[in-house]
Write an enzyme that holds these catalytic residues in place. Structure first.
Site, short mmCIF file in Angstrom:
data_model
loop_
_atom_site.label_atom_id
_atom_site.label_comp_id
_atom_site.label_asym_id
_atom_site.label_seq_id
_atom_site.Cartn_x
_atom_site.Cartn_y
_atom_site.Cartn_z
N GLU A 1 11.95 9.51 0.37
CA GLU A 1 10.92 9.56 1.30
C GLU A 1 11.25 10.40 2.14
O GLU A 1 12.38 10.85 2.63
CB GLU A 1 11.10 8.10 2.16
CG GLU A 1 10.70 8.01 3.61
CD GLU A 1 9.03 8.14 3.39
OE1 GLU A 1 8.48 7.33 2.58
OE2 GLU A 1 8.62 8.96 4.08
N ASP B 1 11.46 15.59 -0.10
CA ASP B 1 10.07 15.63 -0.58
C ASP B 1 10.30 15.67 -2.02
O ASP B 1 11.02 16.35 -2.77
CB ASP B 1 9.75 17.03 -0.07
CG ASP B 1 8.16 16.82 -0.05
OD1 ASP B 1 7.62 16.84 -1.27
OD2 ASP B 1 7.47 17.29 0.90
N ASP C 1 -0.30 8.23 -0.79
CA ASP C 1 -1.60 8.78 -0.20
C ASP C 1 -2.76 9.39 -1.30
O ASP C 1 -2.39 10.15 -1.91
CB ASP C 1 -1.15 9.92 0.72
CG ASP C 1 0.00 9.61 1.61
OD1 ASP C 1 -0.04 8.50 1.96
OD2 ASP C 1 1.25 10.31 1.64
N ASP D 1 -4.41 0.39 -4.04
CA ASP D 1 -5.63 -0.22 -3.68
C ASP D 1 -6.65 0.66 -3.55
O ASP D 1 -7.96 0.16 -3.45
CB ASP D 1 -5.41 -0.90 -1.83
CG ASP D 1 -5.37 0.59 -1.23
OD1 ASP D 1 -4.38 1.33 -1.25
OD2 ASP D 1 -6.41 0.79 -0.29
N THR E 1 4.69 -4.30 -2.12
CA THR E 1 5.26 -3.40 -1.45
C THR E 1 4.54 -3.84 0.18
O THR E 1 3.69 -4.56 0.31
CB THR E 1 4.58 -2.19 -1.50
OG1 THR E 1 3.34 -1.88 -1.25
CG2 THR E 1 4.77 -1.79 -3.05
C1 LIG Z 1 1.17 5.02 2.07
S1 LIG Z 1 2.88 5.16 2.10
C2 LIG Z 1 3.29 3.86 1.03
C3 LIG Z 1 4.77 3.40 1.32
C4 LIG Z 1 5.31 2.34 0.15
N1 LIG Z 1 5.33 3.09 -1.08
C5 LIG Z 1 4.42 1.01 -0.01
O1 LIG Z 1 3.91 0.96 -0.94
O2 LIG Z 1 4.46 0.30 1.00
C6 LIG Z 1 3.20 6.45 1.43
C7 LIG Z 1 4.69 6.93 1.59
O3 LIG Z 1 4.85 8.04 0.98
C8 LIG Z 1 5.69 8.94 1.74
N2 LIG Z 1 5.29 10.42 0.97
C9 LIG Z 1 4.08 10.93 0.90
N3 LIG Z 1 4.27 12.12 0.34
C10 LIG Z 1 5.55 12.27 0.20
C11 LIG Z 1 6.39 13.33 -0.60
N4 LIG Z 1 5.84 14.49 -1.19
N5 LIG Z 1 7.66 13.24 -0.70
C12 LIG Z 1 8.43 12.14 -0.23
N6 LIG Z 1 7.65 10.97 0.61
C13 LIG Z 1 6.37 11.21 0.53
C14 LIG Z 1 5.07 8.84 3.17
O4 LIG Z 1 6.19 9.37 4.20
C15 LIG Z 1 5.09 7.56 3.25
O5 LIG Z 1 6.07 6.84 3.67
#
Ligand SMILES: C[S@@+](CC[C@H](N)C(=O)[O-])C[C@H]1O[C@@H](n2cnc3c(N)ncnc32)[C@H](O)[C@@H]1O
Length: 212
Positions: free
Chosen positions: A69, A96, A118, A154, A191
Site C-alpha cells: 500500500e 508503490d 482504481d 465492482d 474486502t
Molecule cells: C480502491 S482502494 C481498495 C482497497 C482494498 N483493496 C479493498 O478492496 O478494500 C485502492 C487502494 O490501492 C492503493 N493503491 C493504488 N495504487 C497503488 C500503487 N500503485 N501502489 C500501492 N498502492 C496503491 C490506494 O492507496 C488504495 O488504498
C-alpha cells in the site's frame, strides 16, 4: 520513507516490525527469512486498510501475506487492524506497486491479489491500471511459474478490460464470476470496498488468471 502521524498513531506503532518502511530493497529475495518459515507468499497490491488480508491470514495460517500500500495514512489503519488480531503471517509494505521488482526476487511470490483497484477510466490513464500489461509483466517476474492473479472489482468496464488484458498476455482464465455473491465460489473474504459496494446492491466481478 517516513510515516506521517496523520491517523494519530503513536511512535511505537510507527516503529512496529510488521510494517516494512525502510530498506525494503534489502528484503528482496529474503522474505521467507522475514517470516521465519518457507511457507508460500501471497501479496495484495493496493491493500487499503487490510481487511481482506487480515481475514485471509486468519483463515490460512500456513500462508504468508504481504499487503502493498503506497499511502502512509491508509497503511496505519491496516497496521492497527493487524495489531488487534496479532497475526505473525501478515506484513505490510509501504511502497508503490510500480517498484515491485525492487522488493521481490524473481519467483519469490506464489500469488497476487488485486482487489477493487482504481479503474482509471480515461484511455490516457490506461497504463496506471494495475491489470495493464506493464504490471502483468512485473507480477509474472516476481511470481513462481504458473502463478495466479486473483482479481475482484465492482467496475464492469475495468473487469472487461482486465479479462482482455489477461488473455492478450496469454494467461489462462479460471472461475470467472459475473456475480460473485450469487455464485458457488466458496471461501470468499470480503474486502473493505467489496462490503461497501455490495451493501449498495452492486454486483461483484471476480476471476483467476494464471500465467502459462
Ligand atoms: C480502491 S482502494 C481498495 C482497497 C482494498 N483493496 C479493498 O478492496 O478494500 C485502492 C487502494 O490501492 C492503493 N493503491 C493504488 N495504487 C497503488 C500503487 N500503485 N501502489 C500501492 N498502492 C496503491 C490506494 O492507496 C488504495 O488504498
Amino acid at each position: 520513507m517516513r510515516l506521517r502521524n496523520k491517523a494519530g498513531a503513536s511512535e511505537e506503532l510507527l516503529q512496529h516490525p510488521t510494517i516494512i518502511i525502510q530498506n525494503a530493497e534489502s528484503r528482496k529475495g529474503k522474505w521467507h527469512d522475514v517470516f521465519g518459515n518457507n511457507n508460500p507468499i501471497h501479496i495484495e497490491v493496493g491493500t487499503g486498510k487490510g481487511k481482506f488480508l487480515t481475514g485471509m491470514s486468519e483463515l490460512h495460517p500456513d500462508i504468508n501475506y504481504i499487503g502493498v500500500e503506497k499511502y502512509d495514512s491508509v497503511i496505519i489503519s491496516a497496521l492497527e487492524r493487524i495489531q488487534e488480531a496479532g497475526m505473525p503471517n501478515f506484513k505490510l509494505l509501504n511502497e508503490d506497486v510500480i517498484n515491485l521488482t525492487s522488493y521481490f526476487e524473481q519467483g519469490e511470490l506464489d500469488q497476487v491479489y488485486i482487489n477493487f483497484t482504481d479503474p482509471w477510466p480515461k484511455n490516457r490513464h490506461e497504463k496506471r491500471r494495475l491489470t495493464h500489461e506493464r504490471f502483468l509483466r512485473m507480477y509474472e517476474q516476481v511470481m513462481k511459474k504458473n502463478g495466479e492473479i486473483h482479481f475482484k472489482t465492482d467496475n464492469q468496464a475495468l473487469f472487461e478490460y482486465s479479462l482482455h488484458s489477461f488473455s492478450k498476455y496469454g494467461m489462462i482464465l479460471n472461475n470467472v464470476s459475473l456475480d460473485l455473491h450469487k455464485s458457488d465460489i466458496e471461501g470468499n473474504i470480503m474486502t473493505e470496498y467489496e462490503e461497501k459496494f455490495s451493501r449498495k446492491g452492486m454486483r461483484i466481478y471476480r476471476c483467476e488468471a494464471q500465467f502459462r
